[in-house]
Scaffold this motif. Structure first.
Motif, PDB file in Angstrom:
ATOM      1  N   ILE A  79       0.806  -1.034  -0.062  1.00 31.78           N
ATOM      2  CA  ILE A  79      -0.055  -0.003   0.122  1.00 31.78           C
ATOM      3  C   ILE A  79       1.004   1.164   0.070  1.00 31.78           C
ATOM      4  O   ILE A  79       1.993   1.450   0.673  1.00 31.78           O
ATOM      5  CB  ILE A  79      -0.882   0.137   1.205  1.00 31.78           C
ATOM      6  N   VAL A  80       0.496   2.271  -0.941  1.00 32.81           N
ATOM      7  CA  VAL A  80       1.579   3.332  -0.883  1.00 32.81           C
ATOM      8  C   VAL A  80       0.543   4.544  -0.844  1.00 32.81           C
ATOM      9  O   VAL A  80      -0.752   4.928  -1.421  1.00 32.81           O
ATOM     10  CB  VAL A  80       2.113   3.370  -2.431  1.00 32.81           C
ATOM     11  N   ILE A  81       0.683   5.331   0.270  1.00 36.00           N
ATOM     12  CA  ILE A  81      -0.056   6.414   0.608  1.00 36.00           C
ATOM     13  C   ILE A  81       0.633   7.756   0.354  1.00 36.00           C
ATOM     14  O   ILE A  81       1.706   7.795   0.504  1.00 36.00           O
ATOM     15  CB  ILE A  81      -0.281   6.564   2.033  1.00 36.00           C
ATOM     16  N   GLU A  82      -0.077   8.678  -0.512  1.00 33.52           N
ATOM     17  CA  GLU A  82       0.400   9.856  -0.761  1.00 33.52           C
ATOM     18  C   GLU A  82       0.189  11.121   0.377  1.00 33.52           C
ATOM     19  O   GLU A  82      -1.227  11.346   0.321  1.00 33.52           O
ATOM     20  CB  GLU A  82      -0.226  10.481  -2.286  1.00 33.52           C
ATOM     21  N   LYS A  83       1.230  11.169   0.989  1.00 36.69           N
ATOM     22  CA  LYS A  83       1.096  11.987   2.405  1.00 36.69           C
ATOM     23  C   LYS A  83       0.187  11.583   3.512  1.00 36.69           C
ATOM     24  O   LYS A  83       0.810  11.742   4.452  1.00 36.69           O
ATOM     25  CB  LYS A  83       0.380  13.586   1.798  1.00 36.69           C
ATOM     26  N   GLU A  84      -1.192  11.438   3.400  1.00 36.29           N
ATOM     27  CA  GLU A  84      -1.977  10.804   4.276  1.00 36.29           C
ATOM     28  C   GLU A  84      -3.222  10.346   3.712  1.00 36.29           C
ATOM     29  O   GLU A  84      -3.666  10.551   2.877  1.00 36.29           O
ATOM     30  CB  GLU A  84      -2.378  12.272   5.005  1.00 36.29           C
ATOM     31  N   GLU A 103       2.580  -2.595   6.434  1.00 32.75           N
ATOM     32  CA  GLU A 103       3.643  -1.520   6.718  1.00 32.75           C
ATOM     33  C   GLU A 103       3.520  -0.755   5.359  1.00 32.75           C
ATOM     34  O   GLU A 103       4.284  -0.907   4.202  1.00 32.75           O
ATOM     35  CB  GLU A 103       4.976  -2.701   6.542  1.00 32.75           C
ATOM     36  N   TYR A 104       2.890   0.096   5.561  1.00 33.93           N
ATOM     37  CA  TYR A 104       2.442   1.210   4.228  1.00 33.93           C
ATOM     38  C   TYR A 104       3.684   1.907   4.063  1.00 33.93           C
ATOM     39  O   TYR A 104       4.450   2.195   4.917  1.00 33.93           O
ATOM     40  CB  TYR A 104       1.200   1.871   4.360  1.00 33.93           C
ATOM     41  N   VAL A 105       3.804   2.462   2.442  1.00 29.00           N
ATOM     42  CA  VAL A 105       4.774   3.394   2.241  1.00 29.00           C
ATOM     43  C   VAL A 105       4.157   4.636   2.096  1.00 29.00           C
ATOM     44  O   VAL A 105       2.919   4.738   1.676  1.00 29.00           O
ATOM     45  CB  VAL A 105       5.331   3.069   1.108  1.00 29.00           C
ATOM     46  N   VAL A 106       4.507   5.795   2.727  1.00 27.43           N
ATOM     47  CA  VAL A 106       4.221   7.054   2.417  1.00 27.43           C
ATOM     48  C   VAL A 106       5.118   7.966   1.793  1.00 27.43           C
ATOM     49  O   VAL A 106       6.158   8.064   2.273  1.00 27.43           O
ATOM     50  CB  VAL A 106       3.673   7.583   4.150  1.00 27.43           C
ATOM     51  N   TYR A 138       4.394   5.599  11.916  1.00 27.74           N
ATOM     52  CA  TYR A 138       3.384   4.339  11.757  1.00 27.74           C
ATOM     53  C   TYR A 138       3.922   3.538  10.576  1.00 27.74           C
ATOM     54  O   TYR A 138       3.570   2.269  10.352  1.00 27.74           O
ATOM     55  CB  TYR A 138       1.822   4.629  11.896  1.00 27.74           C
ATOM     56  N   SER A 139       4.509   4.098   9.627  1.00 30.17           N
ATOM     57  CA  SER A 139       4.726   3.468   8.324  1.00 30.17           C
ATOM     58  C   SER A 139       5.689   2.584   8.181  1.00 30.17           C
ATOM     59  O   SER A 139       6.694   2.490   9.005  1.00 30.17           O
ATOM     60  CB  SER A 139       5.168   4.713   7.247  1.00 30.17           C
TER      61      SER A 139
END
Length: 351
Positions: A79-84, A103-106, A138-139
């Motif tokens: 999972i890749v999150i842009e910013k929030e 373990e998301y990527v931000v 948390y990332s």
């Protein structure tokens, strides 16, 4: 591998396009399946750039759509999150992902933490000042566009941090081959929200445009500077931007010197350099990393320096060519998707 990108915008949003969408063809060529779910839709962007407000019920729909999308996360390997996940809301959902061992990527290309910790709204500042620190903590990995963002990620306690600058596809950006011209075009590309930096330098352009052979081209903003017919306001589209930039003889990136600007990733400069165009930029933040003084451009701190360096380039085609060609080399070697896709692949593979 299956990846879900939770971007902030659709493709026409610059940060989402450059940090996420432009990588998708390269990832898919590696056999990676990419799904994308933007928080805001295209209509929101249209309203944003035209200064219109989006209805509250539409905003609520965006939050609900993102909430229900989170129930599908186990279909994906990454999972890749842009910013929030949720703008102007607590980091509760990022914490839940962490507790669920996701373990998301931000990814960050702007100092959006200053939306909260430096907000003039005391309630926002009080409640959310540590929000982005928590999202980073948390990332599984923070991807930072520059050193200022990297430092913030370290301070937050992020477990893993990777620097990935905002880059261009150098196969799309073609270098100039003609630097001798009777009309010199100084150019800027951006959005209505960043046009304030050009307005702050209005007096510089007023003086330069007294020369009959100088024009100022503005791509992406339509607010009239009131400097006459030698200023051209050009509509931005993804399809036309490279061709429009290629018409420039000099590319500019004025900035203010505040904490917010320190988070910017100097993408305009990289675009100009990708087209083999010499640059003049404020000596602020990432600009000082991209510009090698006197080699691919000039860094300036005050109006007199803006006038001096721009005048030098206006009058000297050989200097424009020398700096422009060096800029193209740096864009190819340090700021191209061709060179940096391996960094992203490593992050996604959790190596």
């Amino acid at each position: 591998m299956k990846i879900l990108y939770l971007t902030k915008y659709s493709r026409n949003g610059a940060s989402s396009r450059l940090r996420s969408y432009q990588y998708f063809p390269f990832l898919e060529a590696k056999g990676i399946s990419v799904s994308v779910s933007p928080f805001f839709d295209e209509d929101y962007l249209i309203n944003l750039y035209s200064g219109k407000r989006t209805a509250k019920r539409k905003l609520l729909k965006f939050y609900l759509t993102r909430f229900f999308t989170l129930f599908s996360i186990y279909k994906y390997d990454r999972i890749v999150i842009e910013k929030e996940l949720f703008p102007y809301f607590f980091s509760w959902f990022e914490k839940v992902l962490h507790q669920l061992k996701v373990e998301y990527v931000v990814d960050y290309d702007d100092a959006i933490f200053h939306n909260y910790d430096l907000s003039t709204n005391k309630l926002i500042s009080f409640l959310l000042k540590n929000k982005i620190n928590n999202v980073m903590k948390y990332s599984g990995c923070v991807v930072a566009g520059n050193g200022y963002l990297l430092v913030r990620a370290k301070e937050s306690g992020a477990k893993k941090i990777v620097i990935l600058p905002t880059v261009i596809d150098v196969d799309v950006y073609k270098a100039k081959n003609n630097y001798v011209t009777s009309k010199i075009i100084i150019g800027w590309i951006g959005s209505p929200s960043t046009f304030k930096y050009v307005k702050n330098s209005k007096s510089v352009f007023s003086k330069l445009l007294e020369k009959e052979n100088v024009e100022l081209h503005i791509i992406g903003a339509t607010e009239d500077l009131g400097l006459g017919s030698n200023v051209k306001y050009l509509k931005w589209t993804e399809e036309s931007e490279v061709a429009l930039i290629s018409q420039f003889d000099i590319g500019i990136m004025p900035l203010e010197n505040t904490p917010w600007e320190l988070g910017k990733c100097a993408y305009k400069l990289i675009q100009y350099m990708g087209c083999g165009i010499p640059v003049v930029a404020s000596a602020v933040g990432m600009n000082k990393v991209v510009v090698d003084e006197g080699i691919n451009g000039f860094l300036v701190r005050e109006e007199a320096q803006w006038l001096d360096k721009l005048s030098q380039l206006i009058e000297d085609s050989a200097l424009r060519e020398a700096l422009g060609k060096k800029g193209r080399i740096k864009a190819e070697s340090e700021f191209s998707i061709q060179k940096k896709q391996a960094v992203l692949l490593s992050v996604l593979a959790n190596e």
